[in-house]
Design a protein around this motif. Structure first.
Motif, short mmCIF file in Angstrom:
data_model
loop_
_atom_site.label_atom_id
_atom_site.label_comp_id
_atom_site.label_asym_id
_atom_site.label_seq_id
_atom_site.Cartn_x
_atom_site.Cartn_y
_atom_site.Cartn_z
N MET A 1 0.84 -1.18 0.00
CA MET A 1 0.00 0.00 0.00
C MET A 1 0.89 1.24 0.00
N THR A 2 0.71 2.14 -0.94
CA THR A 2 1.51 3.36 -1.02
C THR A 2 0.88 4.45 -0.16
N ALA A 3 1.60 5.56 -0.04
CA ALA A 3 1.09 6.68 0.78
C ALA A 3 -0.18 7.26 0.18
N GLU A 4 -0.34 7.19 -1.14
CA GLU A 4 -1.55 7.70 -1.78
C GLU A 4 -2.76 6.80 -1.53
N ASP A 5 -2.53 5.53 -1.25
CA ASP A 5 -3.62 4.59 -1.02
C ASP A 5 -4.12 4.61 0.42
N LYS A 6 -3.32 5.16 1.34
CA LYS A 6 -3.71 5.18 2.74
C LYS A 6 -4.82 6.19 2.98
N PRO A 7 -5.77 5.87 3.85
CA PRO A 7 -6.84 6.82 4.14
C PRO A 7 -6.31 8.02 4.91
N PHE A 8 -6.92 9.18 4.69
CA PHE A 8 -6.52 10.39 5.38
C PHE A 8 -6.96 10.35 6.84
N LEU A 9 -8.15 9.85 7.09
CA LEU A 9 -8.69 9.71 8.44
C LEU A 9 -8.96 8.24 8.71
N GLN A 10 -8.79 7.88 9.96
CA GLN A 10 -9.07 6.50 10.35
C GLN A 10 -9.82 6.52 11.68
N VAL A 11 -10.97 5.86 11.72
CA VAL A 11 -11.76 5.77 12.94
C VAL A 11 -11.17 4.65 13.78
N VAL A 12 -10.71 5.01 14.98
CA VAL A 12 -10.07 4.03 15.85
C VAL A 12 -11.08 3.43 16.81
N ARG A 13 -11.99 4.25 17.30
CA ARG A 13 -12.98 3.80 18.27
C ARG A 13 -14.34 4.36 17.93
N GLY A 14 -15.38 3.64 18.23
CA GLY A 14 -16.73 4.12 18.03
C GLY A 14 -17.24 3.82 16.63
#
Length: 79
Positions: free
Chosen positions: A1-14
């Motif tokens: 996975m490249t840096a462009e494929d990573k999500p900008f935000l990630q929900v960790v909890r909830g």
């Protein structure tokens, strides 16, 4: 996975709703734009309270310090 494929935000909890995620993205976008505008605006505006030049005495008439019984008060107080 490249840096462009990573999500900008990630929900960790909830489990946020799409509306909550949209609100978060709107707030983060507004803050980023305000910070960019402040950087592009040039010199930051200094508050008059933080401006140390107001502590410098201005010379009275003739450029001499005040004289008289209460002259010590006038010598230390900003005008």
């Amino acid at each position: 996975m490249t840096a462009e494929d990573k999500p900008f935000l990630q929900v960790v909890r909830g489990d946020p709703s799409p509306e909550e995620i949209a609100a978060l993205v709107a707030v983060l976008t507004a803050r980023a734009r305000a910070a960019a505008a402040a950087r592009a605006g040039g010199e930051p505006r200094t508050s008059r309270w933080a401006d140390r030049s107001r502590l410098v005495r201005t010379p009275v008439s003739g450029g001499l310090p005040p004289r008289g019984p209460s002259a010590w008060r006038a010598s230390g107080l900003p005008r």
